[in-house]
Design an enzyme around this catalytic site. Sequence first.
Site, PDB file in Angstrom:
ATOM      1  N   SER A  16     -10.550   0.929   3.118  1.00  0.00           N
ATOM      2  CA  SER A  16      -9.772   0.633   4.325  1.00  0.00           C
ATOM      3  C   SER A  16      -9.123   1.917   4.830  1.00  0.00           C
ATOM      4  O   SER A  16      -8.201   2.446   4.204  1.00  0.00           O
ATOM      5  CB  SER A  16      -8.694  -0.410   4.016  1.00  0.00           C
ATOM      6  OG  SER A  16      -9.274  -1.600   3.561  1.00  0.00           O
ATOM      7  N   ARG A  65       0.818  -1.211   0.000  1.00  0.00           N
ATOM      8  CA  ARG A  65       0.000   0.000   0.000  1.00  0.00           C
ATOM      9  C   ARG A  65       0.855   1.266   0.000  1.00  0.00           C
ATOM     10  O   ARG A  65       0.511   2.263   0.648  1.00  0.00           O
ATOM     11  CB  ARG A  65      -0.972   0.004   1.188  1.00  0.00           C
ATOM     12  CG  ARG A  65      -1.893  -1.205   1.248  1.00  0.00           C
ATOM     13  CD  ARG A  65      -2.786  -1.300   0.014  1.00  0.00           C
ATOM     14  NE  ARG A  65      -3.507  -2.565  -0.008  1.00  0.00           N
ATOM     15  CZ  ARG A  65      -3.127  -3.637  -0.696  1.00  0.00           C
ATOM     16  NH1 ARG A  65      -2.027  -3.602  -1.445  1.00  0.00           N
ATOM     17  NH2 ARG A  65      -3.834  -4.743  -0.679  1.00  0.00           N
ATOM     18  N   GLU A  96      -4.325   5.389   6.071  1.00  0.00           N
ATOM     19  CA  GLU A  96      -3.828   5.468   4.700  1.00  0.00           C
ATOM     20  C   GLU A  96      -4.626   6.472   3.872  1.00  0.00           C
ATOM     21  O   GLU A  96      -4.630   6.440   2.643  1.00  0.00           O
ATOM     22  CB  GLU A  96      -3.828   4.094   4.032  1.00  0.00           C
ATOM     23  CG  GLU A  96      -5.151   3.390   3.942  1.00  0.00           C
ATOM     24  CD  GLU A  96      -5.056   2.104   3.105  1.00  0.00           C
ATOM     25  OE1 GLU A  96      -4.219   2.059   2.194  1.00  0.00           O
ATOM     26  OE2 GLU A  96      -5.807   1.168   3.377  1.00  0.00           O
TER      27      GLU A  96
END
Length: 369
Positions: free
Chosen positions: A259, A182, A354
Site C-alpha cells: 500500500s 500504520r 507511507e
Amino acid sequence: MARHASDQARGEEAPSMRVSHGAPLGPLTTLGIGGPAATLAELTDPADFPEFVALADGCPGDPVCLGEGSNVLVGDLGCASAVLRMNTRGIRIGSADADGRVRVTVQAGHPLTDLVATTVAEGLSGMEMLAGIPGTTGATPVQNVGAYGQEVADTMVEVTAWDWRRRRTVRLDASACGLGHRTSVFKHSRRWVLLTLVFALRRSGLSTEITYPTVARQLDIPLGGRVPQAEAAEAVLAVRRRRGMVLCGTNTESRSIGSVFLSPEVSPAEADRLRALDAPVNRFPDGSSRVSASWLIREAGFGLGHRLAPGVRISSLHYTLVADDGARAADFSAAVDLVGRRVLDRTGVRLVPEIDFIGEGRRPAVVPG
C-alpha cells in the site's frame, strides 16, 4: 515448552558481519529501484552488532536499517550513510504465563512469513491474518503492520532496540512504542535499530474471528466465524495472491511496496459525504474513521494498468503502484505525486504516502490539502 527455530549461537561457524562498498541497493528491495550504498553491512550474528555501531560512527549521516526492503524506495543517487541489512534469524517459544499467554521472542531479521507459519504450526493464535506479508519481523512495529483485522499492536508486548541517541541498548514495552494506525515512534526516525521483539499469543486450534468480508467469502463462512488457523492463513494467502500481493520472483505485479498510501482519516462530515458516494469508510482500532485509498485512486479516474510515469503504473490487479524494468526512483516519486494531486482534485481528500524513502534524490511529496 521451549523451542528454538533457526537460532544460531556464536561459535557455531556463524559468518561475521560482511561489509561491502558501492553495493547496489535496488536488488535488496521489492521495487528493485535505487542507487548504491557507500557502505553496506550485512548482519547475521546478533553478537556482531557492536561492529556495526563502530562502522556507522565513521560514516556520514544517520545510519539506515534495511530488512527485506518491502516498504522502501531508495533514491537514484544511492545512500551515503551506513546501511545495515538485518539478516538475524531465530524464534524462541516460551511457556504460557498465568494469563495463558505464550511469549514468543524473535530476532529482528527473521522473515515475518516464517514467523506466521511457525506460530500457526505451533497452534499459537494472533498472527494468522498476517500471512503473506513480506518483510522482516523487526520492520513490523515501525508502521504497526496489519491486515484483515489483525495488527502488530494486538500481540507485541516489548522490543529490544539500540538507541543511537543514548548510545545503548534499551527495552521498550508496547506502550512506549506509540503504535497507531500504520505508525509508531520508529516511523520516519533513525534513532533506533530494532534487535529483538516479543509477542504474546494464545494457544488455540482456531483462528481469531474472521472480520473481513473478502476472507469470510473465501472461507465460505459468516462474518465473525472462526476456523482452524491453517485454513484462515491459507484463505488470506489466496486473497493476497489474487491481488498480486504475495511476492513471487519475477512477477512484475509484485514489484511494489504494498500500500503506497495510508487510508486517509476523515472527519464525521467527510465520512457522511463519502459514504453517500458509496465509498468504503471504516472505523479503525485507534478510533479513527478512514476511507479506502484504493477507492480514492479509482474514483480519481485511474484504471488498472494505467501508465503514470516511465516504468511506473497502476497494478493490473489492484489499485497500487508497481515498477517495471527501467523505472527510476524519480519516476516512482513523480507517479506518487501525480496520484496524490489528482485524488485531491477529484475527491477533496489528501493522500499521504507511507513509503520509507532512503538516500539521496527526489522524494515523493505530501500534497498540501
